[in-house]
Design a protein around this motif. Structure first.
Motif, PDB file in Angstrom:
ATOM      1  N   LYS A 154       4.974 -31.121  13.172  1.00 24.48           N
ATOM      2  CA  LYS A 154       6.424 -31.072  12.397  1.00 24.48           C
ATOM      3  C   LYS A 154       6.799 -29.540  12.486  1.00 24.48           C
ATOM      4  N   PRO A 155       8.072 -29.282  12.629  1.00 29.16           N
ATOM      5  CA  PRO A 155       8.569 -28.206  12.980  1.00 29.16           C
ATOM      6  C   PRO A 155       7.857 -26.870  12.383  1.00 29.16           C
ATOM      7  N   TRP A 156       7.604 -26.911  10.952  1.00 27.27           N
ATOM      8  CA  TRP A 156       7.200 -25.729  10.396  1.00 27.27           C
ATOM      9  C   TRP A 156       5.777 -25.418  10.845  1.00 27.27           C
ATOM     10  N   ALA A 157       4.902 -26.647  10.959  1.00 28.39           N
ATOM     11  CA  ALA A 157       3.659 -26.217  11.635  1.00 28.39           C
ATOM     12  C   ALA A 157       3.426 -25.759  12.804  1.00 28.39           C
ATOM     13  N   LYS A 158       4.802 -25.831  13.912  1.00 27.80           N
ATOM     14  CA  LYS A 158       4.511 -25.193  14.936  1.00 27.80           C
ATOM     15  C   LYS A 158       4.816 -23.830  14.921  1.00 27.80           C
ATOM     16  N   ALA A 159       5.352 -23.395  13.788  1.00 26.96           N
ATOM     17  CA  ALA A 159       5.894 -21.986  13.738  1.00 26.96           C
ATOM     18  C   ALA A 159       4.773 -21.054  13.025  1.00 26.96           C
ATOM     19  N   HIS A 160       4.977 -19.789  13.617  1.00 23.35           N
ATOM     20  CA  HIS A 160       4.280 -18.826  12.823  1.00 23.35           C
ATOM     21  C   HIS A 160       2.740 -18.831  12.823  1.00 23.35           C
ATOM     22  N   GLY A 161       2.204 -19.937  13.888  1.00 25.47           N
ATOM     23  CA  GLY A 161       0.914 -19.840  14.409  1.00 25.47           C
ATOM     24  C   GLY A 161       0.075 -20.891  13.645  1.00 25.47           C
ATOM     25  N   GLU A 166       2.298 -26.961  -0.743  1.00 20.70           N
ATOM     26  CA  GLU A 166       3.478 -25.959  -1.230  1.00 20.70           C
ATOM     27  C   GLU A 166       2.347 -24.885  -1.967  1.00 20.70           C
ATOM     28  N   LYS A 167       1.554 -25.097  -2.776  1.00 19.45           N
ATOM     29  CA  LYS A 167       0.640 -24.154  -3.355  1.00 19.45           C
ATOM     30  C   LYS A 167      -0.045 -23.318  -2.518  1.00 19.45           C
ATOM     31  N   ALA A 168      -0.733 -23.949  -1.357  1.00 15.36           N
ATOM     32  CA  ALA A 168      -1.474 -23.308  -0.463  1.00 15.36           C
ATOM     33  C   ALA A 168      -0.666 -22.200   0.368  1.00 15.36           C
ATOM     34  N   THR A 169       0.672 -22.686   0.767  1.00 14.14           N
ATOM     35  CA  THR A 169       1.323 -21.774   1.852  1.00 14.14           C
ATOM     36  C   THR A 169       2.575 -20.981   0.965  1.00 14.14           C
ATOM     37  N   ASP A 170       2.909 -21.118  -0.072  1.00 10.62           N
ATOM     38  CA  ASP A 170       3.966 -20.520  -0.774  1.00 10.62           C
ATOM     39  C   ASP A 170       3.792 -18.968  -0.785  1.00 10.62           C
ATOM     40  N   PRO A 171       2.373 -18.497  -1.206  1.00 12.60           N
ATOM     41  CA  PRO A 171       2.245 -16.866  -1.209  1.00 12.60           C
ATOM     42  C   PRO A 171       1.782 -16.241   0.041  1.00 12.60           C
ATOM     43  N   VAL A 172       1.940 -16.887   1.074  1.00 10.61           N
ATOM     44  CA  VAL A 172       1.794 -16.364   2.332  1.00 10.61           C
ATOM     45  C   VAL A 172       2.698 -16.557   3.424  1.00 10.61           C
ATOM     46  N   ARG A 173       3.131 -15.806   4.512  1.00  7.51           N
ATOM     47  CA  ARG A 173       4.045 -15.886   5.409  1.00  7.51           C
ATOM     48  C   ARG A 173       3.579 -16.640   6.727  1.00  7.51           C
ATOM     49  N   ASN A 174       2.221 -16.661   7.038  1.00  2.91           N
ATOM     50  CA  ASN A 174       1.838 -17.300   8.347  1.00  2.91           C
ATOM     51  C   ASN A 174       0.564 -17.666   8.101  1.00  2.91           C
ATOM     52  N   ILE A 209      -5.393 -31.374  20.662  1.00  3.31           N
ATOM     53  CA  ILE A 209      -5.512 -30.325  19.638  1.00  3.31           C
ATOM     54  C   ILE A 209      -5.876 -31.476  18.357  1.00  3.31           C
ATOM     55  N   PRO A 210      -6.863 -30.899  17.579  1.00  4.88           N
ATOM     56  CA  PRO A 210      -7.805 -31.943  16.765  1.00  4.88           C
ATOM     57  C   PRO A 210      -6.339 -32.509  15.520  1.00  4.88           C
ATOM     58  N   LYS A 211      -6.940 -33.889  15.333  1.00  2.00           N
ATOM     59  CA  LYS A 211      -6.353 -34.294  14.257  1.00  2.00           C
ATOM     60  C   LYS A 211      -6.942 -33.989  13.001  1.00  2.00           C
ATOM     61  N   ILE A 212      -6.290 -33.577  11.802  1.00  4.21           N
ATOM     62  CA  ILE A 212      -7.089 -33.148  10.498  1.00  4.21           C
ATOM     63  C   ILE A 212      -6.709 -33.782   9.476  1.00  4.21           C
ATOM     64  N   GLY A 213      -5.944 -35.068   9.708  1.00  8.83           N
ATOM     65  CA  GLY A 213      -5.575 -35.892   8.478  1.00  8.83           C
ATOM     66  C   GLY A 213      -4.472 -35.275   7.619  1.00  8.83           C
ATOM     67  N   PHE A 214      -3.832 -34.384   8.226  1.00  9.21           N
ATOM     68  CA  PHE A 214      -2.443 -33.686   7.360  1.00  9.21           C
ATOM     69  C   PHE A 214      -1.221 -34.196   8.273  1.00  9.21           C
ATOM     70  N   GLU A 215      -0.541 -34.859   7.703  1.00 11.00           N
ATOM     71  CA  GLU A 215       0.619 -35.463   8.623  1.00 11.00           C
ATOM     72  C   GLU A 215       1.463 -34.387   9.347  1.00 11.00           C
ATOM     73  N   ASP A 216       1.798 -33.325   8.390  1.00 12.13           N
ATOM     74  CA  ASP A 216       2.624 -32.239   9.041  1.00 12.13           C
ATOM     75  C   ASP A 216       2.171 -31.685  10.224  1.00 12.13           C
ATOM     76  N   PHE A 217       0.740 -31.526  10.251  1.00  9.19           N
ATOM     77  CA  PHE A 217       0.115 -30.891  11.847  1.00  9.19           C
ATOM     78  C   PHE A 217      -0.052 -32.036  12.539  1.00  9.19           C
ATOM     79  N   ASP A 218      -0.532 -33.073  12.336  1.00 14.54           N
ATOM     80  CA  ASP A 218      -1.190 -34.149  13.186  1.00 14.54           C
ATOM     81  C   ASP A 218       0.162 -34.797  13.770  1.00 14.54           C
ATOM     82  N   GLU A 219       1.421 -34.639  13.215  1.00 12.25           N
ATOM     83  CA  GLU A 219       2.610 -35.118  13.829  1.00 12.25           C
ATOM     84  C   GLU A 219       3.413 -33.886  14.270  1.00 12.25           C
TER      85      GLU A 219
END
Length: 250
Positions: free
Chosen positions: A72-79, A157-165, A60-70
């Motif tokens: 983290k639980p929220w990053a594995k949910a909702h696609g 936070e700004k990017a994800t607050d308005p959306v569910r997934n 899975i590509p590393k994109i330089g975003f810690e939550d995704f690269d590691e």
């Protein structure tokens, strides 16, 4: 132009244990039967064990975003980890790239999914009146939407607050750029919405394949194996054993 550059790409992503390697192997088999164009089939995954040798397996590509690269639980949910396919570069892939969810059933030719012109082609989400698309099946140019990742990384936070997934995020982002287009509605149909017969017919007739359908989308419950066995996943939804799934989902 090399042979690799002339091929189109079909990709999927598998993380965690929600879907096993058998889903990747079945998807590969369905694509092989239904796509006549020269192509590469690539699975991005954190667990390659059991995936058939014909599949190109990549991390899975590393994109330089810690939550995704590691992961983290929220990053594995909702696609959300699907967004890693917008990495630039996307491994060594170039050109038209068709993303497919693991839990779809392909019932017709995929060739035409590479025909329509558009920067980002996706399913129109059936239960949304805004621009949101369903990202079970979408096409893009490898490396073309890195700006969606940049926007996410700059202020998560700004990017994800308005959306569910993930699918609300990416399709609304691309729509703001006037780069979003949808597949013909007949091509990608929802098992729950378009295949299951309305009550009371659902108690007497198995779900059908809609006319001109190419891909059947299984969102939420049931999954393909559930539908094959006649398990609906919901007490209020009757699903008879759907025998045609065995023919196509192999």
């Amino acid at each position: 132009m090399s042979d690799a550059q002339q091929k189109v790409n079909v990709i999927c992503i598998k993380w965690g244990d929600k879907y096993g390697s058998d889903y990747v192997n079945t998807l590969y088999s369905m694509v092989s039967r239904n796509l006549s164009l020269p192509h590469r089939f690539v699975c991005f995954t954190d667990e390659a064990e059991g995936i058939r040798s014909e599949v190109e397996v990549k991390p899975i590509p590393k994109i330089g975003f810690e939550d995704f690269d590691e992961k983290k639980p929220w990053a594995k949910a909702h696609g959300w980890l699907k967004l890693t396919c917008f990495a630039n570069p996307l491994s060594d892939l170039t050109g038209p790239t068709l993303f497919l969810d693991l839990d779809i059933v392909i019932v017709g030719s995929l060739d035409d999914f590479f025909t329509p012109e558009g920067d980002f082609m996706v399913i129109k989400e059936w239960d949304k009146s805004d621009a949101t698309g369903n990202t079970s099946v979408f096409r893009f140019e490898a490396g073309a939407h890195e700006d969606a990742l940049d926007y996410l990384k700059a202020d998560p936070e700004k990017a994800t607050d308005p959306v569910r997934n993930e699918q609300e995020y990416i399709t609304q982002f691309v729509d703001r750029q006037n780069r979003l287009k949808y597949w013909p509605e007949q091509w990608c149909r929802s098992f729950k919405r378009h295949c299951i017969r309305p009550f009371p017919l659902s108690f007497f007739q198995q779900p059908r394949i809609p006319n001109d359908a190419r891909v059947i989308i299984f969102h939420g419950k049931p999954h393909p194996d559930d539908a094959l066995a006649g398990r609906s996943g919901k007490w209020y939804r009757k699903v008879l054993p759907t025998r045609w799934i065995a023919e196509y989902w192999q």
